[in-house]
Design an enzyme around this catalytic site. Structure first.
Site, PDB file in Angstrom:
ATOM      1  N   SER A 270       0.848  -1.180   0.000  1.00  7.85           N
ATOM      2  CA  SER A 270       0.000   0.000   0.000  1.00  7.85           C
ATOM      3  C   SER A 270       0.886   1.232   0.000  1.00  7.85           C
ATOM      4  O   SER A 270       1.680   1.428   0.919  1.00  7.85           O
ATOM      5  CB  SER A 270      -0.917   0.004   1.226  1.00  7.85           C
ATOM      6  OG  SER A 270      -1.760   1.132   1.215  1.00  7.85           O
TER       7      SER A 270
ATOM      8  N   ALA B 132      -1.566   4.391  -4.646  1.00  6.99           N
ATOM      9  CA  ALA B 132      -2.369   3.210  -4.961  1.00  6.99           C
ATOM     10  C   ALA B 132      -1.955   2.060  -4.063  1.00  6.99           C
ATOM     11  O   ALA B 132      -0.998   2.170  -3.292  1.00  6.99           O
ATOM     12  CB  ALA B 132      -2.183   2.829  -6.433  1.00  6.99           C
ATOM     13  N   GLN B 133      -2.695   0.955  -4.156  1.00  2.45           N
ATOM     14  CA  GLN B 133      -2.320  -0.254  -3.445  1.00  2.45           C
ATOM     15  C   GLN B 133      -2.442  -1.447  -4.393  1.00  2.45           C
ATOM     16  O   GLN B 133      -3.118  -1.370  -5.424  1.00  2.45           O
ATOM     17  CB  GLN B 133      -3.145  -0.472  -2.193  1.00  2.45           C
ATOM     18  CG  GLN B 133      -4.599  -0.825  -2.386  1.00  2.45           C
ATOM     19  CD  GLN B 133      -5.326  -0.904  -1.042  1.00  2.45           C
ATOM     20  OE1 GLN B 133      -4.993  -0.189  -0.076  1.00  2.45           O
ATOM     21  NE2 GLN B 133      -6.332  -1.760  -0.965  1.00  2.45           N
ATOM     22  N   VAL B 134      -1.778  -2.547  -4.031  1.00  2.00           N
ATOM     23  CA  VAL B 134      -1.646  -3.694  -4.934  1.00  2.00           C
ATOM     24  C   VAL B 134      -2.213  -4.939  -4.268  1.00  2.00           C
ATOM     25  O   VAL B 134      -1.929  -5.213  -3.088  1.00  2.00           O
ATOM     26  CB  VAL B 134      -0.169  -3.925  -5.307  1.00  2.00           C
ATOM     27  CG1 VAL B 134      -0.030  -5.156  -6.196  1.00  2.00           C
ATOM     28  CG2 VAL B 134       0.403  -2.693  -6.006  1.00  2.00           C
TER      29      VAL B 134
ATOM     30  N   ASP C  26      11.759   6.700  -9.630  1.00  2.00           N
ATOM     31  CA  ASP C  26      11.243   6.501  -8.269  1.00  2.00           C
ATOM     32  C   ASP C  26      11.884   5.237  -7.685  1.00  2.00           C
ATOM     33  O   ASP C  26      11.206   4.325  -7.229  1.00  2.00           O
ATOM     34  CB  ASP C  26       9.721   6.377  -8.303  1.00  2.00           C
ATOM     35  CG  ASP C  26       9.086   6.665  -6.937  1.00  2.00           C
ATOM     36  OD1 ASP C  26       9.798   7.195  -6.061  1.00  2.00           O
ATOM     37  OD2 ASP C  26       7.903   6.363  -6.759  1.00  2.00           O
TER      38      ASP C  26
END
Length: 523
Positions: free
Chosen positions: A127, A131-133, A286
């Site tokens: 998270s 966004a989260q996965v 990133d």
């Protein structure tokens, strides 16, 4: 009024978590420390300072979380307790409910979840601030069972981000008007760049496209893996990609226990960075530890695994050549050339004295050569260069802000993996090869190939254009021009031999130039 309300929120959160006390206690003045003790009266500040800072950044939202992520890679600049807490921001931001994620997925594809995936894990595996996965499985077009990762955008992100960006834009205008360095630092342009990239992160299809580009670019390098995208299941707020298996790069002991060559891994990271920057001009911007894993699968053992492509950087050919020349001059300790490049690029005024700028750059950089990375802080080098640049009115280049940020990330990863890594020595062979490809016959033939389609399109039109030209000219003029051409033919024949020898000399000159460049690198 929105800005005022958000500013009040920031102040309230800072006071709520005691960030004012944390700042005041960092000063050496006794009266400031006394003020911090007075300010803490009536507030529960028993939690560790690192925890309070992390929770405050989480409370303030995605922009502040990203700020904490960048800080977490700079353990040489932060106390260990704060660095450890900020590291939790990389992939352990509090998740939003699974029901919300499922509703977002079903709304994006207009189909029930069960018709998309054969299984779906409600508990998110990661998270982040945007966004989260979730892990899932699906059946592909060939009937194979595939493990996938489903990335879902946090709801309501656009409104929160735009509120914070409004404040940051306003602060940038204040800095530009009130600070003596405001014009030189270009705060509004820098914030504009940050604004653009942050909004790009909100479009997950753009992220998927960036991942696909990096996957193609890195295909032949055999050092890094990029997940495959399932384009039929990609929307602006949901994307589905290949699930990658590996060990988070921050867990160095686990990576070492798996048998991975840690020093080589550190060197490979530098190679990947410089390849993306100087060969492709398209780089993963990133690269904090939360977005990097190491493969331990037999077929890809020891390779990097890149994740999260919401922020990528691009460089023009001019930017690449300028940066390569700067790095090369640094590696050769040719500080005069570095100073000249600053003037040629317009980073400093044209009337700047080269010898003074050269001496200033030498005083900053010379102490750091021939030392292992554990004894070098690139952050401190940049800070000293920044302080020096004020004297010469150096202008900050907003298009290079992402590159500077990524370079700091790479340094942080290198220090974490191998404190003895020599960043300069590792990068020099790569830049040597790149510079040799920019001069001499290789570049000549490459540019000739690139221009060949343009000339191929022109050739069929040449007879028609020549016929039209001849029809427009009087016959007497054409006869006169023919006599002149015949008279000049003898001179042309004499020149032809000189041209042939000149062409041979040109090729020999390019070969000599390449040899000189190679010898300068070796020296």
């Amino acid at each position: 009024m929105r800005r005022v309300g958000r500013a009040v929120t920031i102040v309230w959160v800072s006071l709520r978590y005691g960030l004012d006390e944390l700042v005041l206690t960092s000063f050496q003045k006794p009266w400031l420390r006394g003020l911090a003790r007075i300010a803490s009266i009536g507030r529960d500040l028993s939690a560790p300072r690192g925890q309070r800072l992390r929770e405050a950044l989480e409370r303030l939202g995605p922009i502040f979380v990203k700020f904490g992520q960048v800080l977490s890679t700079r353990r040489d600049l932060l106390p260990p307790d704060i660095a450890d807490e900020l590291a939790l921001l990389q992939d352990r931001v509090p998740p939003f409910p699974a029901d919300v994620a499922i509703a977002t997925i079903e709304r994006a594809f207009r189909r029930p979840l069960a018709s998309l995936f054969t299984s779906f894990e409600r508990q998110p595996v990661a998270s982040a601030s945007i966004a989260q996965v979730h892990f899932a499985t699906l059946t592909d077009k060939n009937g194979r069972e595939r493990e996938v990762a489903v990335k879902v955008l946090r709801p309501g992100m656009l409104k929160v981000i735009e509120q914070d960006l409004d404040l940051i834009h306003m602060m940038a205008r204040w800095v530009e008007r009130l600070s003596a360095d405001g014009k030189r630092l270009k705060p509004r342009e820098v914030v504009g760049e940050f604004d653009k990239y942050l909004h790009d992160e909100l479009d997950l299809v753009r992220e998927a496209a960036s991942a696909a580009q990096l996957r193609r670019n890195m295909a032949g390098l055999d050092l890094v893996l990029v997940p495959e995208m399932f384009w039929d299941l990609c929307r602006s707020d949901v994307i589905v990609m290949e699930r990658m298996h590996g060990i988070p790069i921050g867990q160095v002991e686990r990576v070492r226990a798996a048998g991975v060559d840690i020093p080589k891994l550190a060197r490979d990271g530098v190679t990947i960075f410089f390849t993306q920057v100087f060969r492709d001009g398209f780089f993963h911007a990133d690269m904090h530890p939360g977005n990097i894993m190491v493969s331990v699968e037999p077929a890809t053992f020891g390779r990097y695994i890149s994740l999260d492509f919401g922020i990528v950087g691009t460089l023009t050919q001019t930017d690449k050549e300028y940066l390569a020349q700067n790095f090369t001059a640094f590696f050769r300790r040719d500080y005069k050339r570095v100073a000249e490049l600053h003037v040629e690029s317009g980073w400093v005024p044209q009337d700047t004295r080269i010898d003074e700028l050269e001496a200033a750059i030498r005083s900053v950089c010379e102490p750091y050569f021939d030392r292992p990375l554990k004894e070098i802080s690139l952050g401190m080098v940049l800070m000293r260069l920044f302080q020096t640049s004020r004297r010469f009115n150096v202008e900050i280049q907003p298009q290079l802000v992402l590159l500077q940020k990524t370079l700091l990330n790479v340094e942080g990863l290198g220090r974490q993996l191998d404190p003895d890594l020599d960043l300069w020595h590792t990068a020099k062979p790569f830049l040597e090869k790149w510079m040799l490809e920019q001069v001499g016959p290789r570049r000549f033939w490459r540019e000739l190939k690139e221009q060949a389609p343009y000339y191929a399109r022109m050739l069929p039109d040449m007879p028609r254009l020549l016929h039209g030209y001849l029809q427009q000219r009087p016959v007497d003029d054409l006869r006169r021009e023919l006599r002149q051409m015949m008279a000049e033919q003898r001179r042309t024949n004499r020149l032809l031999q000189a041209i042939i020898y000149g062409g041979i000399g040109f090729v020999l000159g390019l070969l000599v130039m390449q040899l000189i460049v190679r010898l300068r690198f070796i020296g």
